[in-house]
Design an enzyme around this catalytic site. Structure first.
Site, PDB file in Angstrom:
ATOM      1  N   LYS A  27       0.826  -1.203   0.000  1.00 15.59           N
ATOM      2  CA  LYS A  27       0.000   0.000   0.000  1.00 15.59           C
ATOM      3  C   LYS A  27       0.861   1.255   0.000  1.00 15.59           C
ATOM      4  O   LYS A  27       0.644   2.184  -0.780  1.00 15.59           O
ATOM      5  CB  LYS A  27      -0.917  -0.045   1.228  1.00 15.59           C
ATOM      6  CG  LYS A  27      -2.167   0.753   1.079  1.00 15.59           C
ATOM      7  CD  LYS A  27      -3.156   0.447   2.211  1.00 15.59           C
ATOM      8  CE  LYS A  27      -3.854  -0.889   2.011  1.00 15.59           C
ATOM      9  NZ  LYS A  27      -4.428  -1.435   3.243  1.00 15.59           N
ATOM     10  N   ARG A  97      -3.477   2.591   8.415  1.00 12.45           N
ATOM     11  CA  ARG A  97      -3.704   1.280   7.792  1.00 12.45           C
ATOM     12  C   ARG A  97      -2.418   0.454   7.824  1.00 12.45           C
ATOM     13  O   ARG A  97      -1.327   0.990   7.685  1.00 12.45           O
ATOM     14  CB  ARG A  97      -4.100   1.448   6.319  1.00 12.45           C
ATOM     15  CG  ARG A  97      -5.438   2.081   6.073  1.00 12.45           C
ATOM     16  CD  ARG A  97      -5.670   2.196   4.558  1.00 12.45           C
ATOM     17  NE  ARG A  97      -7.043   2.538   4.231  1.00 12.45           N
ATOM     18  CZ  ARG A  97      -7.481   3.786   4.041  1.00 12.45           C
ATOM     19  NH1 ARG A  97      -6.650   4.820   4.148  1.00 12.45           N
ATOM     20  NH2 ARG A  97      -8.752   4.010   3.754  1.00 12.45           N
ATOM     21  N   GLY A 106      -6.114 -10.944   7.887  1.00 14.40           N
ATOM     22  CA  GLY A 106      -5.886 -11.361   9.258  1.00 14.40           C
ATOM     23  C   GLY A 106      -5.195 -10.293  10.076  1.00 14.40           C
ATOM     24  O   GLY A 106      -5.174 -10.349  11.294  1.00 14.40           O
ATOM     25  N   MET A 108      -4.441  -6.121  11.216  1.00 13.71           N
ATOM     26  CA  MET A 108      -5.272  -4.951  11.452  1.00 13.71           C
ATOM     27  C   MET A 108      -5.525  -4.238  10.143  1.00 13.71           C
ATOM     28  O   MET A 108      -4.625  -4.053   9.338  1.00 13.71           O
ATOM     29  CB  MET A 108      -4.588  -3.991  12.424  1.00 13.71           C
ATOM     30  CG  MET A 108      -5.581  -3.008  13.012  1.00 13.71           C
ATOM     31  SD  MET A 108      -4.776  -1.640  13.842  1.00 13.71           S
ATOM     32  CE  MET A 108      -4.792  -0.438  12.534  1.00 13.71           C
ATOM     33  N   ARG A 357      -6.604   1.558  -9.181  1.00 11.01           N
ATOM     34  CA  ARG A 357      -6.193   0.162  -9.337  1.00 11.01           C
ATOM     35  C   ARG A 357      -6.720  -0.336 -10.681  1.00 11.01           C
ATOM     36  O   ARG A 357      -7.637   0.268 -11.248  1.00 11.01           O
ATOM     37  CB  ARG A 357      -6.740  -0.705  -8.203  1.00 11.01           C
ATOM     38  CG  ARG A 357      -8.233  -0.596  -8.058  1.00 11.01           C
ATOM     39  CD  ARG A 357      -8.722  -1.325  -6.821  1.00 11.01           C
ATOM     40  NE  ARG A 357     -10.128  -0.963  -6.578  1.00 11.01           N
ATOM     41  CZ  ARG A 357     -10.777  -1.220  -5.458  1.00 11.01           C
ATOM     42  NH1 ARG A 357     -10.184  -1.831  -4.467  1.00 11.01           N
ATOM     43  NH2 ARG A 357     -12.038  -0.871  -5.306  1.00 11.01           N
ATOM     44  N   HIS A 473     -19.865 -37.127 -11.047  1.00  8.58           N
ATOM     45  CA  HIS A 473     -20.431 -37.526 -12.331  1.00  8.58           C
ATOM     46  C   HIS A 473     -21.162 -36.360 -12.991  1.00  8.58           C
ATOM     47  O   HIS A 473     -20.936 -36.033 -14.157  1.00  8.58           O
ATOM     48  CB  HIS A 473     -21.386 -38.709 -12.117  1.00  8.58           C
ATOM     49  CG  HIS A 473     -22.051 -39.170 -13.381  1.00  8.58           C
ATOM     50  ND1 HIS A 473     -23.311 -38.745 -13.744  1.00  8.58           N
ATOM     51  CD2 HIS A 473     -21.613 -39.973 -14.360  1.00  8.58           C
ATOM     52  CE1 HIS A 473     -23.628 -39.306 -14.892  1.00  8.58           C
ATOM     53  NE2 HIS A 473     -22.607 -40.065 -15.287  1.00  8.58           N
ATOM     54  N   SER A 781      -0.904 -40.373 -20.913  1.00 10.02           N
ATOM     55  CA  SER A 781      -1.884 -39.320 -20.718  1.00 10.02           C
ATOM     56  C   SER A 781      -2.197 -39.288 -19.236  1.00 10.02           C
ATOM     57  O   SER A 781      -2.680 -40.274 -18.673  1.00 10.02           O
ATOM     58  CB  SER A 781      -3.132 -39.615 -21.537  1.00 10.02           C
ATOM     59  OG  SER A 781      -4.082 -38.596 -21.341  1.00 10.02           O
ATOM     60  N   THR A 784      -5.421 -37.072 -14.228  1.00  9.14           N
ATOM     61  CA  THR A 784      -5.181 -36.413 -12.940  1.00  9.14           C
ATOM     62  C   THR A 784      -6.394 -36.443 -12.018  1.00  9.14           C
ATOM     63  O   THR A 784      -6.259 -36.112 -10.842  1.00  9.14           O
ATOM     64  CB  THR A 784      -4.686 -34.968 -13.154  1.00  9.14           C
ATOM     65  OG1 THR A 784      -5.539 -34.333 -14.102  1.00  9.14           O
ATOM     66  CG2 THR A 784      -3.267 -34.973 -13.666  1.00  9.14           C
ATOM     67  N   CYS A 848      -5.449 -35.633 -19.511  1.00  8.50           N
ATOM     68  CA  CYS A 848      -6.852 -35.686 -19.902  1.00  8.50           C
ATOM     69  C   CYS A 848      -7.777 -35.646 -18.695  1.00  8.50           C
ATOM     70  O   CYS A 848      -8.965 -35.866 -18.809  1.00  8.50           O
ATOM     71  CB  CYS A 848      -7.132 -36.922 -20.755  1.00  8.50           C
ATOM     72  SG  CYS A 848      -6.860 -38.457 -19.864  1.00  8.50           S
ATOM     73  N   TYR A 868       0.521 -31.767 -24.720  1.00  4.74           N
ATOM     74  CA  TYR A 868      -0.839 -31.249 -24.900  1.00  4.74           C
ATOM     75  C   TYR A 868      -1.662 -31.371 -23.633  1.00  4.74           C
ATOM     76  O   TYR A 868      -1.318 -32.132 -22.733  1.00  4.74           O
ATOM     77  CB  TYR A 868      -1.548 -31.961 -26.059  1.00  4.74           C
ATOM     78  CG  TYR A 868      -1.870 -33.411 -25.802  1.00  4.74           C
ATOM     79  CD1 TYR A 868      -3.067 -33.777 -25.163  1.00  4.74           C
ATOM     80  CD2 TYR A 868      -1.002 -34.422 -26.182  1.00  4.74           C
ATOM     81  CE1 TYR A 868      -3.360 -35.110 -24.905  1.00  4.74           C
ATOM     82  CE2 TYR A 868      -1.284 -35.757 -25.934  1.00  4.74           C
ATOM     83  CZ  TYR A 868      -2.463 -36.092 -25.300  1.00  4.74           C
ATOM     84  OH  TYR A 868      -2.760 -37.401 -25.042  1.00  4.74           O
TER      85      TYR A 868
END
Lengths: 902, 902
Positions: A27, A97, A106, A108, A357, A473, A781, A784, A848, A868
């Site tokens: 800031k 501030r 969290g 002040m 901003r 699903h 492939s 994940t 994939c 890819y």
């Protein structure tokens, strides 16, 4: 020379600058930058993070010289603003501030109007001519200071306030008159006396030191420490303290306050766009009690957003201040090279800038602004790409809730598939089809969905479920269909017996209209207005730049020719995942699939498989045709066989009847296939090993389909993918089998069709043994979804019970099913990439899982060196953009890391 | 000089030796070694693996010079044996065997009696005086050669044989007379002619080259290739071919054949021990048609094993051959420094040694032999330790089936917990208790067990289940109790309705006697005789050596003071895993635990927890007392809460009544806690995060218990273990909570008790993020059961459906739940060890999965650098031995690798 702990800004000059973020905090550095640009910013000073560090290390004492330095700077501040603390004519009031180098909740936050006391209140009344405002500010100041600085339970103040309102019979704070406010102030002060044993500090200097010390201490409060620990923010950074003069827009008719955007945040059009209120405080503009007025004449003539004409633009009313504001906004845009969202206050005809901003904008505006700024020479193409957030792009691809509508959702769930939609609520596939049959739209409302609901999901505009996460699903299928979907809506309670459901506390009948916002997760009652997506010339121009700069290829997950076509329209460069089991669920196939499963020996099973073969072959021909010239990865059967069987006694009886088998027999098969943990059960290539005839049929269907397509002149590039491989031997055996099938077919047809055989890497063991597996794989492939389930040990169907708590408590930064966990799951991916490439240089690598369409995950895929990503068709443009942004950032990955932890 | 491809052995001298295994193959090298020792071995020669390699690389042609070399060696062989091919008086017959550097199933095994033809058969009849034997040998030779060398379907020969027996109305091959054999031989030859287009080769040389070429080709047959691929045996090794003269023990009364052990394989006693048959072939001794006679006089006087006296020892009947045999066995034992299992044939008074190898022995014998050999100066202590297999040690710790009993099991399951036991079959806990109440022993027979069966399991002598694998509930609990257990017995079908069960095709009533062998997995009808375990002075002496040489510490998994005491008796050096949930299932606790789960708010839950607290504390005091001076690792609650709730409607109603709650409410809780994949669900530290009050109570119970024990003079070393940690934040939060609790308690008591806080590493993510987690952990304990489940994606409850097939097909070398998968799961362990130690040098590392008691897995733990292993109390001696063997092998780990793939 003593160390400098305080940096001044004001009168057009600051001692700090934007690059002193570590010393001054974010800031402080930003205010200094604005000041140095010659922008009129209320004067003030920043106490450095070094002072904070000293304070913490030295038993909460200030560094030597700090007190004198602050005193000097306070004097400079009084001079710059021409006001003095405690002045009963024109008092100086300040805000205090905190501001750390990284944004950090969290700590002040803010104390406003510091400096108010029995003298200053007089001055404030004189200056504002508004005793109610002045006393209310004083009351608020005491409460805020009492809570934040003196650590008094804020409830004690609130009790008094509520008591007063009850006594007066009023509801709003602003209905309390001056005398009552005075009385409240007295009561507040006695609370302070009672709780702290000392009177409320009257001296502004004492108030100020109290606030400074509170900011320093807040660096070490529990929430701040937890936040730092979870986000790896070093303890030694410390926070800065910003002390800045207050200015007032409510001192009379030569005062005003407003907010503005330097371009239209909805469309991106280049025009100054904002609202203001004469003789008002900033809160008034935001609170919506008074209707703000347009800033410019142009806008006034067009009418405000709500459509009302007005006769009082800032341009007309305060032409000089307006002219200065225009100069400033242009300067700010040129300096920051981006559209700005600014806040200003005019106090007695003098313009003060409170904040600037980068402005938030819609996806459409983001693209238009980026393109315009390239044409204006402000930024280049690469920069333009980084200016559009992939999630913003998503907005363009789906209908949205009309932004003009201001309605609160009745309930919220997880935003599983974006876009908005409305329709009548249906609980079952039959109901859904009945409603669409009568020409009306439908929203499918369920506890959760299963593959048997596919027809209902197809018929519906949107899907709402009470359970499930981002890869449930419903979520996966809806995203595949590009259909709005909200899942895990815990406030939804379905009562099928009575044909009603509750959203929070409201009860609805089946058939009631609902509106869903899959982008935010909101669920609304009734039929809200929607706006359709626009893919305009800006979009197409922008996506050309995107494709020029990206390196990762983008494929789609698509199971049908229709999905494949859609994917291609969205720019997919192949299919990364065609799930054969989705084809199995079609109405005309499921009986044959069940025949296959219920077969009591291999012959019966082969007979059923022979019936499925031509159907699968036709599917593949269609997909190959749609993807002519592009690779198509087909995954062989993955789910456990019991997924294709009925579950309830009633369904079992129905299936037995349909299949003309004894109920007992069907029930026995269902029971014998039951699994305690189906996710870790008899599925994937384990089926291929134990029932080779199933995979053999599928390999045959793919290769015969490829031959048929080739005969029809299609350029086919099939890639056969084995799911759930955990050992080299599994893949080797499957590979041998497929090659044997292929040899026969290709010889028969007299064709040479190059094809690849590879595997999903979705079992953690496969990742760490990737070097062994790569010896018999043409491609990997990364699946994940499952890899995340197994790496964390989180069942996606069950994790809802703790995952939200984990995210709320900061144990997980994000839902790992949505954004790939780079540290853990990502590490397994990295190990597999490294080990795989080491033994097989030609190994093709892709992903994939659902992560393939998540921008942050796409960045990870780029960093780790995949070839890819593959995602649902509607996410393809998003993935393309994310890939381009990743390519542009690649040389600079630490930046990405920082942006994530900030 | 041309390359040498053939190595001769015979007449007391061999060109090869034991260290030429790579060139000559294992078998060839061993025969050479024996020959060089001066042992009379039938002469012969070995064709090298290099010849095989040449053959394969050169389009199946022999290397130049090989044919001449073989011819020369054949001549040498004829000279050495004094016989010639095709001689109608005294023909040379040979065996041809393959022999690769590593033992390798799937290749051509053996052709016996090669050289038989129309001339040689005459000679054989003359020499044996046994035309039936000669013609039968000829018939067998044609069939074996036809099948193995000429690739003729052996069924074609069998058909003829069966036809002949049917025609004669006989059942045994040996009931076919000479004329019929002659006829069969003619028919066999015409089959060969028909199938190959050429007559059966008459010339022995032609037969020999056919066999040599068949051995070479078998190196590349499909089974051999698969085996090599799965076991990483290099393709280029090739196989050797061993051609060796046949000798006959059935040529008259000056002939004999026998097998012997150089020491007693049952007790280890030092005495020559064996059996022989005069005028017989080797097969006769094995086939059991004639009763073999004792070799020595000493033995004859003691009586044979079956108890019958006989008057014809070899010592008496052929004193010279016997004397030579004694000299040879002593020489062999001295040379190989181990007890030998030898085969010999005496042909016309001349002794020929056919085979020597290290003899199999019982655990008791292994220990005794090892100790005796150290005293005899043959081996040292270290070598002695490597001579006892840990699995042999296991035999000593449990009752065993009497080895004299020769009964086939009715069914087989997985050998889940060793030892043997018998008792009456009971289906339920109540039945089990009723039977034991009446003073009888019981075997609990169930589809699978659950925690509610604990009391029944305790009451039972043994447990038999139809489902489940080596780490199923039944298996784990039974091993913990040191109780015989057979699981996954797929031939067991329970029919509760009729109170009967089937084992294979036989049906039994509840209450019938069963005998289980948990060491082999066998299930027997009735009450078989058992022998009790003996832990004699040899055992104790041996275990002292073991402890002297091992480095890994050995702890036990024990949940109760009784188990802890048992563990200490078996030599445990601490408790590595005390599972608090097992304590929750006790009859007096489960209602309170259910009260806690059914609590509708935190207050109710706290009230229930406060009732559990004193019970848990008492448990811990008992365990600490039992382990005075040794560390005790307590794991906080791990299983999902629904495990403590009833499942069926009936049980739900019962619990509701017992707890005085509406059935509806209990059912709702059961439903809301239901999980699709409980293994990946709301359990472990996820419970600790979402219900901190549960873990807080447990931490309190442990630490208060530690204080109480300390006050009673016990030296306590508590280690608190958090299960299922996947992220650093989880452990950090739990650690903070425990430390807070500990601070209060220790301050209250005014005590200083050092305690550790650590975590299970059982989630793959935790392994790859171990560096982060180690920052807040004092120790890691690898939970390799769950780690295996998640790394492979195998649910231990469901994997039975494919795991056996995987092991049978060689996809998995072993059950990964039994022996730790070093490549995959082990790699995750290795990564975690490396990353954990990097950031925390003091990190204590152990394993508490079921693998902690598996010898091969203990070797892995030693290699990877763990500090300790922890296993069920009854496995502790096994783990101690495995640890010692691992320490001795550690400097030499490649050897271990080879021995595993061999």
């Amino acid at each position: 020379m003593a160390k400098k702990y305080v940096y001044f800004f004001g009168n057009g000059k600051a001692e700090g600058s934007a690059d002193m973020r570590e010393l001054l905090g974010g800031k402080g550095a930003n205010i200094a930058e604005m000041t140095n640009l010659g922008i009129p910013v209320p004067a003030g000073f920043t106490i450095t993070t070094e002072a904070c560090n000293y304070f913490m290390k030295n038993n909460e004492t200030y560094p030597p010289g700090l007190e004198a330095e602050v005193k000097d700077h306070l004097k400079k501040l009084e001079d710059a603003m021409g006001r003095k603390f405690s002045d009963s004519e024109d008092p100086l009031l300040v805000s205090v501030r905190s501001g750390a180098p990284a944004s950090m909740p969290g700590m002040m936050d803010t104390v406003l109007n510091l400096g108010l006391n029995e003298n200053a209140i007089e001055g404030l009344i004189k200056r504002t001519n508004n005793p109610r405002f002045a006393y209310d500010s004083y009351r608020r100041f005491i409460q805020m200071y009492g809570h934040v600085v003196l650590s008094i339970n804020p409830g004690l103040f609130d009790e008094k306030l509520w008591g007063k309102k009850e006594q007066l019979g009023v509801k709003q704070d602003n209905a309390i008159g001056v005398d009552d406010l005075k009385q409240l102030i007295a009561e507040y002060k006695s609370i302070v006396k009672r709780e702290t044993g000392a009177p409320f500090p009257e001296l502004p200097e004492e108030q100020l030191w109290g606030a400074i010390s509170a900011v320093f201490k807040s660096w070490n409060n529990k929430r701040a420490i937890s936040y730092r620990r979870l986000h790896n923010i070093p303890e030694h950074w410390g926070t800065g303290v910003n002390v800045q003069a207050m200015v007032f827009g409510n001192m009379g008719d030569d005062c005003a306050t407003g907010v503005a955007f330097t371009r239209d945040p909805a469309t991106g059009e280049k025009r100054f766009f904002g609202e203001y209120l004469p003789n008002a405080q900033g809160e008034d503009v935001v609170a919506g009690i008074r209707t703000p007025l347009p800033i410019s004449e142009e806008e006034r003539k067009k009418g405000t957003r709500a459509g009302q004409k007005t006769d009082a633009s800032l341009e007309l009313r305060m032409p000089e201040a307006y002219k200065e504001l225009v100069d400033i906004y242009q300067k700010l845009e040129r300096h920051y090279k981006d559209m700005q969202d600014i806040e200003f206050t005019i106090q007695e005809s003098k313009l003060w800038m409170l904040q600037t901003r980068n402005g938030k904008r819609t996806g459409r505006a983001a693209i238009r602004i980026a393109i315009d700024m390239v044409e204006e020479g402000l930024i280049d193409e690469k920069e333009a790409i980084t200016r559009v957030d992939p999630d913003q792009l998503e907005q363009l691809l789906h209908p949205m809730l009309d932004p003009g509508v201001d309605q609160k959702p009745l309930a919220k769930g997880l935003p599983a598939s974006p876009g908005a939609a409305c329709g009548r609520a249906a609980f079952t596939v039959d109901e859904a089809l009945r409603i669409t049959g009568s020409g009306e739209k439908v929203v499918l409302v369920r506890v959760e969905t299963s593959p048997e609901d596919i027809d209902g999901m197809k018929a519906a505009e949107a899907i709402l479920t009470a359970r499930g996460g981002m890869t449930s699903h419903a979520a996966v299928v809806a995203r595949g269909m590009g259909k709005c979907c909200v899942v895990g809506c815990t406030d939804l309670h379905i009562d099928t017996a009575s044909g009603t459901f509750k959203l929070g506390s409201e009860r609805f009948e089946v058939g009631s209209y609902l509106t869903l916002d899959g982008t935010s997760g909101g669920v609304y009652a009734g039929k809200l207005p929607l706006v359709d997506p626009v893919l305009d010339e800006y979009y197409h121009r922008f996506m050309k730049w995107v494709d020029k700069h990206r390196k990762l290829r983008v494929r789609a997950n698509a199971d049908t020719p229709a999905d494949a076509k859609k994917a291609r329209e969205f720019g997919a460069e192949g299919i990364g995942l065609a799930r054969t089991e989705h084809m199995f669920f079609k109405e005309d196939r499921i009986p044959v699939v069940r025949e296959m499963i219920l077969a009591s020996n291999k012959e019966e099973r082969l007979a059923a498989l022979n019936k499925i073969l031509p159907m699968q072959r036709e599917d593949f021909v269609g997909v190959f045709e749609a993807m002519n010239g592009l690779p198509v990865t087909v995954r062989l059967l993955d789910p456990p066989l019991h997924e294709f069987l009925p579950k309830s006694e009633k369904e079992i009886a129905a299936v037995a009847k349909q299949m003309d088998r004894p109920v007992e027999e069907v029930r026995n098969t269902v029971e014998s296939l039951h699994e305690f943990n189906p996710m870790l059960g008899h599925r994937g290539c384990r089926l291929g090993v134990t029932y080779p005839e199933i995979y053999e049929m599928q390999a045959r269907a793919i290769l015969e389909g490829a031959c048929d397509a080739r005969s029809a002149g299609v350029d086919v590039m099939p890639e056969i993918m084995i799911p759930l491989v955990g050992t080299k031997a599994e893949l080797a055996i499957m590979r041998e089998m497929i090659e044997r099938v292929a040899e026969v077919i290709l010889k028969d047809r007299g064709m040479e069709i190059p094809y690849l055989i590879g595997t999903m890497i979705e079992v953690p063991r496969a990742a760490v043994c990737a070097d062994q597996i790569a010896e018999v794989a043409d491609f990997f492939s990364f699946g994940t979804n499952d890899l995340t389930q197994m790496a964390y040990g989180y069942s996606r169907d069950d994790s809802g019970k703790f995952l939200n708590a984990y995210i709320e408590e900061g144990i997980l930064p994000k839902d790992p099913f949505e954004t790939l966990d780079a540290d853990g799951v990502g590490e397994l991916v990295r190990i597999a990439v490294e080990k795989g490439r080491k033994v097989n240089k030609m190994l093709k690598l892709g992903i994939c899982g659902e992560h393939g369409g998540d921008p942050e995950s796409v960045h990870f895929c780029s960093r780790v060196g995949l070839d890819y990503v593959s995602c649902s068709p509607f996410r393809v443009p998003v993935a393309r953009l994310a890939a381009a942004r990743a390519a542009l950032l690649k040389s600079d990955s630490p930046e990405l890391e920082i942006s994530r932890s900030a």
